[in-house]
Scaffold this active site. Sequence first.
Site, PDB file in Angstrom:
ATOM      1  N   LYS A 150     -10.147   0.402  -2.850  1.00 43.59           N
ATOM      2  CA  LYS A 150     -10.083   0.124  -1.420  1.00 43.59           C
ATOM      3  C   LYS A 150     -10.534   1.355  -0.657  1.00 43.59           C
ATOM      4  O   LYS A 150      -9.925   2.419  -0.753  1.00 43.59           O
ATOM      5  CB  LYS A 150      -8.666  -0.272  -1.006  1.00 43.59           C
ATOM      6  CG  LYS A 150      -8.525  -0.553   0.489  1.00 43.59           C
ATOM      7  CD  LYS A 150      -7.143  -1.072   0.839  1.00 43.59           C
ATOM      8  CE  LYS A 150      -6.937  -1.227   2.332  1.00 43.59           C
ATOM      9  NZ  LYS A 150      -5.589  -1.753   2.684  1.00 43.59           N
ATOM     10  N   ASP A 169       0.866  -1.178   0.000  1.00 45.16           N
ATOM     11  CA  ASP A 169       0.000   0.000   0.000  1.00 45.16           C
ATOM     12  C   ASP A 169       0.909   1.238   0.000  1.00 45.16           C
ATOM     13  O   ASP A 169       1.469   1.617   1.038  1.00 45.16           O
ATOM     14  CB  ASP A 169      -0.912   0.000   1.224  1.00 45.16           C
ATOM     15  CG  ASP A 169      -2.013  -1.051   1.138  1.00 45.16           C
ATOM     16  OD1 ASP A 169      -1.789  -2.087   0.477  1.00 45.16           O
ATOM     17  OD2 ASP A 169      -3.084  -0.845   1.741  1.00 45.16           O
ATOM     18  N   LYS A 207      -6.629   3.265  -3.352  1.00 50.76           N
ATOM     19  CA  LYS A 207      -7.063   3.283  -1.949  1.00 50.76           C
ATOM     20  C   LYS A 207      -7.283   4.721  -1.525  1.00 50.76           C
ATOM     21  O   LYS A 207      -6.467   5.598  -1.836  1.00 50.76           O
ATOM     22  CB  LYS A 207      -5.994   2.612  -1.091  1.00 50.76           C
ATOM     23  CG  LYS A 207      -6.246   2.637   0.415  1.00 50.76           C
ATOM     24  CD  LYS A 207      -5.128   1.896   1.144  1.00 50.76           C
ATOM     25  CE  LYS A 207      -5.200   2.029   2.646  1.00 50.76           C
ATOM     26  NZ  LYS A 207      -4.096   1.316   3.340  1.00 50.76           N
TER      27      LYS A 207
END
Length: 245
Positions: free
Chosen positions: A198, A103, A166
């Site tokens: 996400k 991430d 995300k």
Amino acid sequence: MTMSDVHDAQLALACLDYTRLQEHDSEDAMCQFVAQINTAYALPAALCVYPQWLQLTRRELDNRNLQQIPLATVTNFPTGDEDLTTVLAQTREALQLGTNEIDLVLPYRALQQGDEQKALEYVRQSRELCANKAKLKVIIESGELSLSQVRIASRIAIAGGADFIKTSTGKVAINATPEAVAVIFDEVAHSGRAVGVKVSGGVKNLSQAQLYLDMAVNTMGGAWLTPFNFRFGASSLLGELYKVL
């Protein structure tokens, strides 16, 4: 509690990146984090921890015969201000430690200042390191951006080869919002690429999760809504979903 609520709780759980990103932690705390997983229900899509806890977390999962749960970790986290050389070194180290997903925080402040190329290079070069080794989820820190900047950041993430976009680190005042997620969905839907979404930061109960599940179905279609395409990033959501189930 309705059957629909139970169904949604099961789906949200299967799409959950169960997260622990506390700045000061201990081995006991991380072991307890893994121990919270209840195998009577759907397993989380991944566990997201700091790089220094990857090996311990994998050991604890292995001890519980939960080898199938992927591990995720973070780079350029949480500020997005590390230089690219440092971020790539973090990525190499995380891959060596066995992460399955990265991430990456986009250098969103550079984007705010109009430097789209810098943001793109962080994604592209991280993607090169992750190729055939790990999924790349790009954190755009949507709460710090205008909606037009969220759109630009999403396009950069897609162009750079992100597997997921995300929303947030969870470390700023404003995290995921329906407005920002709608923009991200729109960009993914029109990209023609297999990019997931996400939703991270501020999703703490089933009703909040259902809002985004409904958005996903309405925008992308029910068949799209799987852990391969959609995730929640949260720490407290796991326990709340267990209560429903």
